[in-house]
Design an enzyme around this catalytic site. Structure first.
Site, PDB file in Angstrom:
ATOM      1  N   HIS A 634       0.828  -1.216   0.000  1.00 14.21           N
ATOM      2  CA  HIS A 634       0.000   0.000   0.000  1.00 14.21           C
ATOM      3  C   HIS A 634       0.861   1.264   0.000  1.00 14.21           C
ATOM      4  O   HIS A 634       0.371   2.340  -0.290  1.00 14.21           O
ATOM      5  CB  HIS A 634      -1.019  -0.015   1.152  1.00 14.21           C
ATOM      6  CG  HIS A 634      -0.484   0.402   2.483  1.00 14.21           C
ATOM      7  ND1 HIS A 634      -0.132  -0.487   3.454  1.00 14.21           N
ATOM      8  CD2 HIS A 634      -0.259   1.617   3.012  1.00 14.21           C
ATOM      9  CE1 HIS A 634       0.299   0.170   4.502  1.00 14.21           C
ATOM     10  NE2 HIS A 634       0.219   1.446   4.279  1.00 14.21           N
ATOM     11  N   ASP A 686      -0.468  -7.419   1.434  1.00 15.27           N
ATOM     12  CA  ASP A 686       0.113  -6.075   1.476  1.00 15.27           C
ATOM     13  C   ASP A 686       1.638  -6.161   1.633  1.00 15.27           C
ATOM     14  O   ASP A 686       2.192  -5.927   2.714  1.00 15.27           O
ATOM     15  CB  ASP A 686      -0.519  -5.301   2.644  1.00 15.27           C
ATOM     16  CG  ASP A 686      -0.144  -3.839   2.629  1.00 15.27           C
ATOM     17  OD1 ASP A 686       0.431  -3.377   1.627  1.00 15.27           O
ATOM     18  OD2 ASP A 686      -0.439  -3.149   3.629  1.00 15.27           O
ATOM     19  N   GLY A 778       2.694   6.112   9.075  1.00 15.59           N
ATOM     20  CA  GLY A 778       4.114   6.364   8.829  1.00 15.59           C
ATOM     21  C   GLY A 778       4.983   5.170   9.207  1.00 15.59           C
ATOM     22  O   GLY A 778       6.148   5.110   8.855  1.00 15.59           O
ATOM     23  N   SER A 780       4.036   2.120   8.373  1.00 17.12           N
ATOM     24  CA  SER A 780       3.752   1.132   7.337  1.00 17.12           C
ATOM     25  C   SER A 780       4.991   0.710   6.577  1.00 17.12           C
ATOM     26  O   SER A 780       5.857   1.530   6.299  1.00 17.12           O
ATOM     27  CB  SER A 780       2.782   1.709   6.316  1.00 17.12           C
ATOM     28  OG  SER A 780       1.507   1.524   6.787  1.00 17.12           O
ATOM     29  N   GLY A 781       5.003  -0.558   6.224  1.00 17.79           N
ATOM     30  CA  GLY A 781       6.130  -1.073   5.451  1.00 17.79           C
ATOM     31  C   GLY A 781       7.267  -1.523   6.348  1.00 17.79           C
ATOM     32  O   GLY A 781       8.114  -2.301   5.944  1.00 17.79           O
TER      33      GLY A 781
HETATM   34  N1  ARG Z   1      -1.219   2.163   7.167  1.00 18.12           N
HETATM   35  C1  ARG Z   1      -0.371   2.860   8.089  1.00 18.12           C
HETATM   36  C2  ARG Z   1       0.811   3.485   7.349  1.00 18.12           C
HETATM   37  O1  ARG Z   1       0.713   3.639   6.150  1.00 18.12           O
HETATM   38  C3  ARG Z   1       0.056   1.993   9.223  1.00 18.12           C
HETATM   39  C4  ARG Z   1      -1.061   1.746  10.085  1.00 18.12           C
HETATM   40  C5  ARG Z   1      -0.769   0.840  11.175  1.00 18.12           C
HETATM   41  N2  ARG Z   1      -1.789   1.087  12.105  1.00 18.12           N
HETATM   42  C6  ARG Z   1      -1.922   0.473  13.247  1.00 18.12           C
HETATM   43  N3  ARG Z   1      -2.874   0.879  14.035  1.00 18.12           N
HETATM   44  N4  ARG Z   1      -1.159  -0.512  13.581  1.00 18.12           N
HETATM   45  O2  ARG Z   1       1.723   3.994   7.931  1.00 18.12           O
END
Ligand code: ARG
Length: 829
Positions: A634, A686, A778, A780-781
């Site tokens: 994503h 993902d 932030g 993510s990944g």
């Molecule tokens: N999708 C988010 C990102 O792009 C990360 C979200 C993780 N959220 C969580 N509650 N663990 O950074």
């Protein structure tokens, strides 16, 4: 994405981050549409031609204006500085600007400054004049401001000219500027980076302001910069930051935004510091056609800074309209510019009317209204007329009811301190049934019936947890609460009275299963799964036929021992379970994430920070070899920014704090391979791979993490580590220093229930169900790592969550073992 819903399937591509490619001209907000009029043929053609000619003339005129006259547009740049006069002694009269002594010395200083600037042809060309503002002892120090009218594009040259002059006249270089008797002698001139810009946004144009040096170099230490912003009469200014990356501590560096042209506290809208991801960088709207932005920095830590766009908007534009009459059985409304900052001096009034005979219930899913220090709401507030006044930060879904079918809601903001505002929903309810199909708490709140006896104090007064009959999935605590059974003996006092942590050991002759069940010692390694989780058959090192839960050696042998790789034992016989073990270890022997703490330098050498070029950190990633990174799919989906293009990104390896990216190892990307089955709606699969444009050399701060084998399983309750520079609270700014936190693996059936059926086998859940610790926007990944045989393995990739760190809402991670084959196929690792 709603910035107050941090982390909710946050897609870095979903926001307006493409300013580098942005068009400079915005359509004027009051553009009138040209309407086609029906008419007879010829007249139509003539009228058409005339209009065409007029439009052409207008365009040519605008172009001529833009390229010819706009070149002459000048910025007012004001440098403030001080100089020391060594051949004068301080007298009291210098404290009074009206005294003849002050005026006479000021005049001499001005002559000296004029002569100093005349030494530089460039500066003398743009120099307008100077003012002396004050004197102080030592011998006499004069404080002055010098004005320059600088053509657009020449700012940097003038900055350089001024700092060169400062150097020339720096300490110990005694100079007499005007060679005549009685002239002042200076030994120190400081024209620091104290700058003032004056900018006027006109019509439908945008203006961009940026911290000095942005994006090429960090801002200067000890500087004070201000931007006086003006718009056309009758318009308001909208200031939208697209990048905001300052030091975390506002007492060191900060940006202030004023609803005024001068730095008057009465008009201070907000003070900001730290880091905001591009998707939730703040946006402010003034209450008049002026605004002042100031940047103050001290000597510690210089960060990349900020860039913001200024647009004019009309006071009647839709983003600002508020109030009015709302009827029907339910509806919603919000503060102007929500979820971004509302303007100062705003008053809105909503008249709600539900069908006669019913009462009104008002709920605030989000509520952040600047309140000042006292609870009596002396600043901004929301008033439910005749009932209550709310301000400050209110818990999600705060509720107010009135015993009438009408309700008046007033939102008021004063001249200073603004916040993100609120969203509200209203519903009609039967006076006899205030909680239709809901459980009514003793304090009159309504909560979902499923929240009754679920172990959480949902009402706020615990009334939903009293008199509970716990079902078989719950532990009956002595204090009457019910808590999920899988929290029993997990080392956390969930009941509050420790009932769930009592009697956790097994008796002599018993084996303790990983899920805390006890079975007879004799049943261990007997070939039957006696523990519910099969842990009595783990580590038995007997060869059985290959199944999904066995480890496949290169020589086709199947090992039943759980996680046999890199444990120092040749379980396969061909040592294939012990090859490729140069991973997952930190260099040093020493021993945001929400609810975490600063990592130690080199503690997570596989952590990568992915930046969109010339902008800020957007996503995390993990190093798996000299060439390859693993991240989330994503993170690399196209939006207004081409996130899928390798050229969009810069990868920082060996980075610890975002402010030191200059010293980290930077790599560009050669290719990005998102998983072909990534589903942008469900976040299934993902995961993505990134190939670096050139391999990195491993060092103390750059090393790969181990990849798990396809058969690795994670046991509920196991502690895993998450790391990242993401937001440190839901809706908050990102961290500057890499954050680490520990969470636990959560049973997937339980997780699927908590996440309303959205969990697939390609996802792993981990978190702290009591809330407070989680990955966030932030992160993510980035990695979800587990410790095994003294190394760290990449169990998961930060993927999504419902908000951040909410209770009963675990973080969701891509299940890396499921993609082991795919990673091998694409990267050879
Ligand atoms: N999708 C988010 C990102 O792009 C990360 C979200 C993780 N959220 C969580 N509650 N663990 O950074």
């Amino acid at each position: 994405m709603d910035p107050m819903d941090g982390g909710m399937r946050y897609n870095p591509g979903s926001s307006d981050k493409d300013w580098d490619q942005a068009v400079t001209f915005l359509p004027a907000s009051d553009n009138k549409k040209l309407e086609k009029k029906s008419g007879s043929g010829k007249v139509g053609v003539i009228v058409g031609l005339v209009i065409l000619a007029a439009v052409l003339a207008l365009i040519i005129g605008l172009l001529v204006w833009h390229f010819h006259f706009r070149k002459d547009l000048k910025l007012q740049k004001i440098y403030t500085g001080s100089l020391r006069i060594t051949n004068e002694a301080f007298v009291d009269a210098y404290e009074n600007p009206d005294s003849p002594e002050f005026k006479s010395l000021a005049k001499q200083v001005m002559i000296q400054l004029n002569s100093m600037y005349s030494e530089s042809p460039l500066l003398s060309k743009y120099y307008v004049g100077s003012r002396v503002q004050a004197f102080s002892e030592g011998s006499v120090i004069a404080y002055y401001e010098s004005d320059f009218a600088v053509p657009v594009g020449q700012e940097a040259a003038v900055d350089q000219g001024v700092s060169k002059l400062s150097d020339m006249y720096g300490s110990n270089k005694v100079r007499k500027l005007v060679e005549k008797p009685g002239a002042l002698v200076f030994d120190h001139v400081v024209s620091s980076a104290n700058l003032r810009f004056s900018q006027h946004t006109r019509g439908s144009e945008d203006e961009i302001i940026r911290s000095p040096g942005f994006p090429d170099k960090p801002y200067e230490p000890n500087s004070f910069v201000q931007w006086q912003l003006r718009g056309d009469p009758g318009y308001l200014l909208k200031l939208a930051f697209d990048t905001f990356n300052l030091e975390q501590n506002c007492s060191n560096d900060f940006v202030r935004v004023y609803d005024s042209l001068v730095a008057n506290d009465k008009f201070l809208m907000a003070e900001k510091c730290g880091y905001y991801s591009p998707t939730d960088s703040p946006t402010f709207i003034s209450s008049r056609n002026v605004m002042l932005v100031t940047l103050v920095t001290n000597e510690e830590g210089n960060y990349p800074g900020f860039r913001a766009r200024i647009t004019q908007i009309r006071p009647d534009s839709t983003e600002l309209t508020c109030g009015g009459r709302l009827t029907g059985s339910s509806g919603s409304f919000q503060s102007p510019n929500f979820p971004n900052y509302y303007s100062p001096n705003t008053t809105c009034q909503w008249e709600i009317e539900v069908p006669v005979g019913k009462f009104v219930k008002l709920k605030f899913p989000k509520f952040l209204v600047s309140s000042g220090s006292s609870s009596s709401c002396p600043g901004d507030y929301v008033e439910i007329v005749g009932k209550s006044k709310l301000c400050g930060q209110q818990p999600a879904n705060t509720m107010v009811t009135v015993n009438s079918n009408k309700m008046t809601v007033v939102f008021y903001s004063n001249s200073s301190h603004v916040d993100r505002g609120f969203s509200a929903t209203f519903d009609a309810f039967e006076p006899t049934d205030p909680c239709p199909e809901m459980f009514q708490c003793d304090n009159k709140r309504c909560v979902k019936p499923t929240m009754r006896c679920d172990g959480w104090n949902d009402c706020g007064d615990s009334s939903d947890e009293k008199n509970c009959q716990c079902d078989s999935t719950m532990i009956q605590c002595r204090n009457g609460f019910c808590k999920p059974l899988f929290w029993q003996c997990d080392g956390v006092n969930d009941c509050g009275d420790n009932t769930d942590e009592m009697n956790c050991g097994c008796k002599a002759g018993e084996f303790k299963c990983s899920d805390v069940q006890c079975v007879s010692e004799k049943l261990k390694c007997d070939g039957n799964r006696d523990c519910k989780d099969g842990s009595d058959e783990e580590g038995c090192s007997r060869e059985m036929s290959c199944t999904v839960s066995t480890y496949a050696c290169s020589n086709k042998k199947c090992i039943t021992k759980q996680n046999p790789q890199c444990d120092g034992q040749d379980d396969c016989g061909d040592n294939s379970d012990e090859s490729s073990c140069n991973c997952g270890k930190k260099a040093f022997k020493s021993s945001r994430v929400v609810g975490g703490q600063d990592a130690i330098v080199g503690e997570f050498p596989w952590q990568v920070s992915l930046h969109v070029k010339n902008m800020a950190h957007v996503c995390g990633a993990s190093i798996i070899s000299e060439r390859w990174l693993v991240t989330a799919a994503h993170c690399v989906q196209d939006d207004k920014i081409k996130f899928s293009q390798p050229g969009t990104w810069e990868a920082y390896l060996g980075l610890h704090t975002q402010k030191d990216k200059q010293t980290a190892t930077k790599r560009l990307l050669k290719q990005i391979i998102p998983h072909p089955y990534y589903n942008a709606y469900t976040y299934d699969n993902d995961i993505a791979l990134m190939e670096l444009d050139s391999p990195v050399t491993f060092s103390d701060t750059i090393r790969p993490i181990c990849l798990p084998s396809a058969t690795d399983v994670f046991i509920t309750g196991d502690v895993v580590t998450i790391t990242g520079w993401g937001a440190t609270r839901e809706g908050g700014g990102g961290a500057t220093v890499l954050q680490k936190a520990q969470v636990r693996i959560i049973n997937d059936t339980v997780c699927n229930q908590l996440m309303t059926g959205q969990i697939t086998s390609r996802m792993i859940c981990a978190g702290v169900l009591t809330g407070g610790v989680d990955a966030c926007q932030g992160d993510s990944g980035g990695p979800l790592a587990y410790f095994l045989n003294d190394r760290m393995y990449l169990a998961g990739v930060v993927s999504w969550g419902d908000g951040c760190a909410r209770r009963n809402k675990p973080g969701i991670y891509t299940n890396v073992p499921k993609f082991r084959g795919w990673i091998k196929e694409k990267t050879g690792v």
